[in-house]
Design an enzyme around this catalytic site. Structure first.
Site, PDB file in Angstrom:
ATOM      1  N   GLY A 287     104.569  29.831  49.105  1.00 19.60           N
ATOM      2  CA  GLY A 287     103.927  28.553  49.379  1.00 19.60           C
ATOM      3  C   GLY A 287     102.439  28.677  49.648  1.00 19.60           C
TER       4      GLY A 287
ATOM      5  CB  CYS B 116     106.685  30.201  60.959  1.00 19.51           C
ATOM      6  SG  CYS B 116     107.727  31.494  60.252  1.00 19.51           S
TER       7      CYS B 116
ATOM      8  CG  ASP C 257     102.448  33.739  56.601  1.00 14.77           C
ATOM      9  OD1 ASP C 257     102.376  33.281  57.748  1.00 14.77           O
ATOM     10  OD2 ASP C 257     103.365  33.444  55.803  1.00 14.77           O
TER      11      ASP C 257
ATOM     12  CG  ASP D 219     104.261  49.812  54.150  1.00 16.88           C
ATOM     13  OD1 ASP D 219     103.842  48.825  54.790  1.00 16.88           O
ATOM     14  OD2 ASP D 219     104.874  50.758  54.688  1.00 16.88           O
ATOM     15  N   GLY D 220     102.330  46.789  53.068  1.00 14.61           N
ATOM     16  CA  GLY D 220     101.069  46.185  53.488  1.00 14.61           C
ATOM     17  C   GLY D 220     100.334  46.965  54.552  1.00 14.61           C
TER      18      GLY D 220
END
Length: 406
Positions: free
Chosen positions: A208, A332, A277, A259-260
């Protein structure tokens, strides 16, 4: 014959119980009643969030347990005018356009000359407040960027629980709008992407926010990454459904499953903007869905390690952005431990371990500009937090903006 029958009857009447030992005894974990994951999540939130939010928690709690509101992010690559007319006919409104009207009204009230460098002085709604020159300039630039945003997202008014119909395809096979939590657009708006920027979406799936980044039409190059290959596949499907092929060509959009946490080593000081995020407890999902619930007993260790993972991802994002560039961290979740504490710890680690100096940016203007659409928590030490409310049941969504100085 009768003697035999009498003997058998006596044996039956004289029967007694005999005890046998089984090779294994039943385990308590399989015999105790199973508590649903959503119930475990609610118990956890009641303990922690009642302390964090005090009297606000009952209102937030009932909102989390109630059906979420959605926004319809209009696809700029589709037939936009037709989509706008159809959504307006549903009595929905573009909340970004409304925010732009608020900014314009404030500029008019304060007799601001938009041809000069905008400085908001004596703003009655305290959009800029008492800040030094640098902070005032940053707030002014952010408001200017919001005024020029190309994003369009329709929502129903406060208290209106209407639902949007499923999006349809246009003549080119592109879907007209994307249904999402409208609060998820706030981190994208805070990122303040300018024309020609190279952007990294470090934890991109399900897609999104990645789609919203492309809808700004300012990304010269977008790297979208997610460690999960299955979630990356979903990201591919989203982009294929909304973005024309020429706009997602390899020289414009790259999708990876790395892998971030390693990105700071792979592409250090490379991007103008980075969106982090991170995976979190996804509070609303944890309360309403049993499938893939982070509060499942077998995922206890994974849940406990979330703040460490989030910190490592944010540090990696801070290293990947160039000096002068900006990073937005978002979750979130309502958890202070996953939000403000992670930001503060990442700032410390980036400085001590990597020599990367960053400064949190003030986003308080978002509270005033978007107050007609979202409910904001007023007491965050850093960043902004959208809290669910029955009349505006978006979120939770925490976002914090960081400027890399060195």
């Amino acid at each position: 014959m009768s003697a035999c029958r009498g003997f058998l009857l006596r044996r039956i009447n004289d029967s007694c119980l005999t005890f046998r030992r089984h090779k294994f005894k039943k385990k308590w974990a399989t015999t105790l009643p199973k508590i649903p994951c959503s119930r475990l999540a609610l118990q956890y939130f009641d303990i922690n969030y009642s302390m964090q939010f005090g009297d606000l928690w009952p209102s937030i709690r009932i909102s989390l347990l109630t059906e979420q509101k959605y926004g319809a992010l209009v696809n700029n690559f589709s037939h936009k005018e037709t989509v706008l007319n159809n959504l307006s006919a549903l009595k929905a409104k573009d909340f970004i356009s409304e925010a732009q009207s608020v900014i314009s009204l404030l500029q008019t009230q304060n007799n601001v000359d938009t041809s000069e460098k905008m400085v908001f002085t004596e703003v009655p709604l305290n959009l800029v407040g008492e800040k030094n020159d640098a902070e005032q300039t940053q707030a002014t630039n952010l408001l200017s960027s919001l005024s020029n945003s190309k994003l369009t997202c329709f929502t129903f008014s406060r208290g209106d629980i209407s639902r949007f119909p499923q999006s349809r395809s246009d003549c080119f096979g592109l879907l007209e709008y994307y249904l999402m939590d409208a609060a998820s657009l706030l981190p994208v708006l805070a990122l303040d992407i300018q024309h020609g920027h190279s952007v990294l979406d470090l934890c991109a799936a399900p897609g999104g926010k990645t789609l919203a980044l492309l809808q700004t039409e300012n990304c010269q190059y977008l790297a979208a990454n997610d460690l999960s290959t299955s979630r990356s596949s979903r990201l591919h499907r989203v982009l294929h459904s909304y973005v024309p092929r020429d706009q997602r060509a390899e020289h414009k959009v790259r999708i990876t499953s790395w892998d971030g946490r390693l990105w700071g080593d792979l592409e250090a000081s490379t991007y103008d903007r980075v969106l982090v995020d991170v995976p979190c407890t996804t509070d609303r999902h944890s309360l309403l869905e049993e499938e893939n619930n982070i509060f499942h007993r077998i995922r206890t260790k994974q849940r406990q390690m979330l703040p460490l993972l989030q910190t490592e991802l944010l540090v990696s994002g801070l290293r990947a952005v160039r000096p002068g560039g900006e990073v937005v961290y978002s979750t979130c979740s309502l958890s202070q431990l996953q939000n403000e504490c992670v930001v503060q710890r990442a700032i410390e680690l980036a400085a001590t371990d990597h020599g990367v100096l960053v400064k949190p940016q003030d986003l308080s203007c978002f509270r005033e500009v978007f107050k007609n659409t979202f409910n904001f928590f007023q007491d965050c030490r850093v960043g902004e937090l959208v809290v669910p409310h029955l009349t505006a049941n978006f979120g939770p969504m925490f976002f914090c903006k960081l400027l890399r100085i060195k």
